[in-house]
Design an enzyme around this catalytic site. Sequence first.
Site, PDB file in Angstrom:
ATOM      1  N   LYS A 107       0.971  -1.033   0.235  1.00  0.00           N
ATOM      2  CA  LYS A 107      -0.073   0.116  -0.084  1.00  0.00           C
ATOM      3  C   LYS A 107       0.676   1.374  -0.482  1.00  0.00           C
ATOM      4  O   LYS A 107       2.268   0.639   0.855  1.00  0.00           O
ATOM      5  CB  LYS A 107      -0.778   0.502   1.638  1.00  0.00           C
ATOM      6  CG  LYS A 107      -1.574   0.893   1.162  1.00  0.00           C
ATOM      7  CD  LYS A 107      -3.404  -0.457   0.870  1.00  0.00           C
ATOM      8  CE  LYS A 107      -4.696   0.863   0.211  1.00  0.00           C
ATOM      9  NZ  LYS A 107      -5.430  -0.295  -0.269  1.00  0.00           N
TER      10      LYS A 107
HETATM   11  P1  NAD Z   1     -12.978   7.713  -3.108  1.00  0.00           P
HETATM   12  O1  NAD Z   1     -12.238   8.576  -2.655  1.00  0.00           O
HETATM   13  O2  NAD Z   1     -13.083   6.915  -4.460  1.00  0.00           O
HETATM   14  O3  NAD Z   1     -14.631   8.027  -2.196  1.00  0.00           O
HETATM   15  C1  NAD Z   1     -14.239   7.947  -0.470  1.00  0.00           C
HETATM   16  C2  NAD Z   1     -15.697   8.281  -0.300  1.00  0.00           C
HETATM   17  O4  NAD Z   1     -15.492   8.229   0.939  1.00  0.00           O
HETATM   18  C3  NAD Z   1     -15.637   9.506  -0.073  1.00  0.00           C
HETATM   19  O5  NAD Z   1     -17.321   9.867  -1.141  1.00  0.00           O
HETATM   20  C4  NAD Z   1     -15.330   9.847   0.644  1.00  0.00           C
HETATM   21  O6  NAD Z   1     -16.676  11.755   0.262  1.00  0.00           O
HETATM   22  C5  NAD Z   1     -16.428   9.274   1.374  1.00  0.00           C
HETATM   23  N1  NAD Z   1     -16.122   9.139   3.074  1.00  0.00           N
HETATM   24  C6  NAD Z   1     -14.693   9.421   3.762  1.00  0.00           C
HETATM   25  N2  NAD Z   1     -15.134   9.533   4.572  1.00  0.00           N
HETATM   26  C7  NAD Z   1     -16.206   9.789   5.538  1.00  0.00           C
HETATM   27  C8  NAD Z   1     -17.147   9.456   6.705  1.00  0.00           C
HETATM   28  N3  NAD Z   1     -16.470   9.802   7.465  1.00  0.00           N
HETATM   29  N4  NAD Z   1     -18.364   9.659   6.633  1.00  0.00           N
HETATM   30  C9  NAD Z   1     -19.074   8.984   4.940  1.00  0.00           C
HETATM   31  N5  NAD Z   1     -18.080   8.996   3.965  1.00  0.00           N
HETATM   32  C10 NAD Z   1     -16.576   9.411   3.981  1.00  0.00           C
HETATM   33  O7  NAD Z   1     -12.375   5.942  -2.494  1.00  0.00           O
HETATM   34  P2  NAD Z   1     -12.977   4.932  -2.930  1.00  0.00           P
HETATM   35  O8  NAD Z   1     -11.524   4.382  -3.439  1.00  0.00           O
HETATM   36  O9  NAD Z   1     -13.714   4.953  -3.357  1.00  0.00           O
HETATM   37  O10 NAD Z   1     -12.299   4.072  -1.454  1.00  0.00           O
HETATM   38  C11 NAD Z   1     -12.967   3.736  -0.509  1.00  0.00           C
HETATM   39  C12 NAD Z   1     -12.666   2.521   0.598  1.00  0.00           C
HETATM   40  O11 NAD Z   1     -12.454   1.361  -0.128  1.00  0.00           O
HETATM   41  C13 NAD Z   1     -11.926   2.676   1.018  1.00  0.00           C
HETATM   42  O12 NAD Z   1     -11.850   1.679   2.503  1.00  0.00           O
HETATM   43  C14 NAD Z   1     -10.804   2.283  -0.370  1.00  0.00           C
HETATM   44  O13 NAD Z   1      -9.449   1.170   0.745  1.00  0.00           O
HETATM   45  C15 NAD Z   1     -11.161   0.771  -0.232  1.00  0.00           C
HETATM   46  N6  NAD Z   1     -11.376   0.034  -1.941  1.00  0.00           N
HETATM   47  C16 NAD Z   1     -10.823   0.627  -2.484  1.00  0.00           C
HETATM   48  C17 NAD Z   1     -10.976  -0.091  -3.993  1.00  0.00           C
HETATM   49  C18 NAD Z   1     -11.038   0.741  -5.046  1.00  0.00           C
HETATM   50  O14 NAD Z   1     -10.226  -0.186  -6.171  1.00  0.00           O
HETATM   51  N7  NAD Z   1     -10.928   2.800  -4.985  1.00  0.00           N
HETATM   52  C19 NAD Z   1     -10.566  -1.346  -3.733  1.00  0.00           C
HETATM   53  C20 NAD Z   1     -10.496  -1.841  -2.754  1.00  0.00           C
HETATM   54  C21 NAD Z   1     -10.681  -1.542  -1.679  1.00  0.00           C
END
Ligand code: NAD
Length: 418
Positions: A107
């Site tokens: 990461k």
């Molecule tokens: P992103 O930046 O696209 O979206 C994150 C979202 O969470 C945003 O809408 C933000 O406003 C919101 N957010 C942040 N803090 C918050 C809170 N306290 N309450 C409510 N909403 C809140 O990120 P993403 O890529 O969608 O990732 C989200 C999660 O999924 C993370 O934990 C990431 O590690 C995990 N993840 C992502 C991927 C990927 O392919 N992008 C893959 C596996 C896991």
Amino acid sequence: MNIYAHPTFDMAQRQFDLVADLLAIPDNDRGWLKFPKRALTVACPVRMDDGSTRVFAGYRVQHHFALGPTKGGLRYHPDVTLGEVAALALWMSWKCALTGLPYGGAKGGISVDARSLSPGELERLTRRYTQEVVNFIGPQVDIPAPDVGTNEQVMAWLMDTYSTHAGHAVPAVVTGKPVHLGGSLGRREATGRGVAYLAGRAMDTLGLEASGATAVVQGYGNVGAVAAQSLVKQGLKVIGVSDVGGGIHNAAGIDLRRLEAWFAEHRTILGFPEAEPIANADLLTLPCDVLVPAALERQITAENAGQLRCRVIAEGANGPTTPEADEILNRRGDVFVVPDILCNAGGVVVSYFEWVQDLQSFFWSEGEVMDKLFRILEGAFQSTLNVSRKQNLPMRTAALSLGIRRVWEAKKSRGLFP
Ligand code: NAD
């Protein structure tokens, strides 16, 4: 190894210890399994638009190399620390092993509020970070991908900076790139679609009908928005969603197409006229069939786990549920948890497909990608459910035990170094 001290890293270590006891991993084998092999901290000075210079802290953590190169996202968020990144690297290892991918976990992250930067500042920061880690990553070493706060454009800058150093295009150094640069069809949607697919499989297991069932999604980003749209395609009604600024709720169901149009114009879901505002804390305890935490770690805690009113938790985020909350949910026994390392694995599975396509310069149709994705997710879901039922274990413990066992066996066969 207290350089990683952080509540999220402690959480990952506690999960490991619990499973290590279950698998009877000797004490002598635990230290070299539960700490990252290496970590790099870099300073990224960036010329800002107003002429000033700011220095941002960046990290890259690689957990183990026993099965191949390492793989994992790159996060831009103000709370990023070395310990948080290390925890996320461990979870990537167990996730890749659970789904049978030939990777260790990694990461990366930069402590920055990406939304406060101009596009030019974001590009300069990304290129500077890439230069600082250029000897630490590579298609056979460590392959970054998008995570919170990063996207296809950030991956394109990373790939370009790395390629400039190499003297030729190296698309396989990152995944989650734009399709026209060697990205895979279906990668952008893969995590959210996988979350919805596995939420559906959990509902099947409980005998719940998708049609007319309700869902709540915390975090309307890459994962959350696609998961919400996919759940609607499966027949569910999404009655609540949130982003960092707060949530919205409509018990009759939110029209996601109109919400998308609102979001495209306002860059937030807040103020959407066809729903009521709701505090983030209250959103999580709304009565619903499926709750999808898709924001950050440690959202379901000892404080709210007893109050959740869902039947399924489909963990889009990494680490959204603390070990204390797990204990409460396990005691309750009325919530089916699809744990993060299984539930959000769709992203890294299609990242793996992207890497394979880039290495061979031979590209697949979206149908092929999705077909292969769902086959892998189905296999991982079935194996986890079997272990959970046979050994009477929570789904998280079952998934972690499958992932950790594979890494342990690989490391034992190879020796101490990878
Ligand atoms: P992103 O930046 O696209 O979206 C994150 C979202 O969470 C945003 O809408 C933000 O406003 C919101 N957010 C942040 N803090 C918050 C809170 N306290 N309450 C409510 N909403 C809140 O990120 P993403 O890529 O969608 O990732 C989200 C999660 O999924 C993370 O934990 C990431 O590690 C995990 N993840 C992502 C991927 C990927 O392919 N992008 C893959 C596996 C896991």
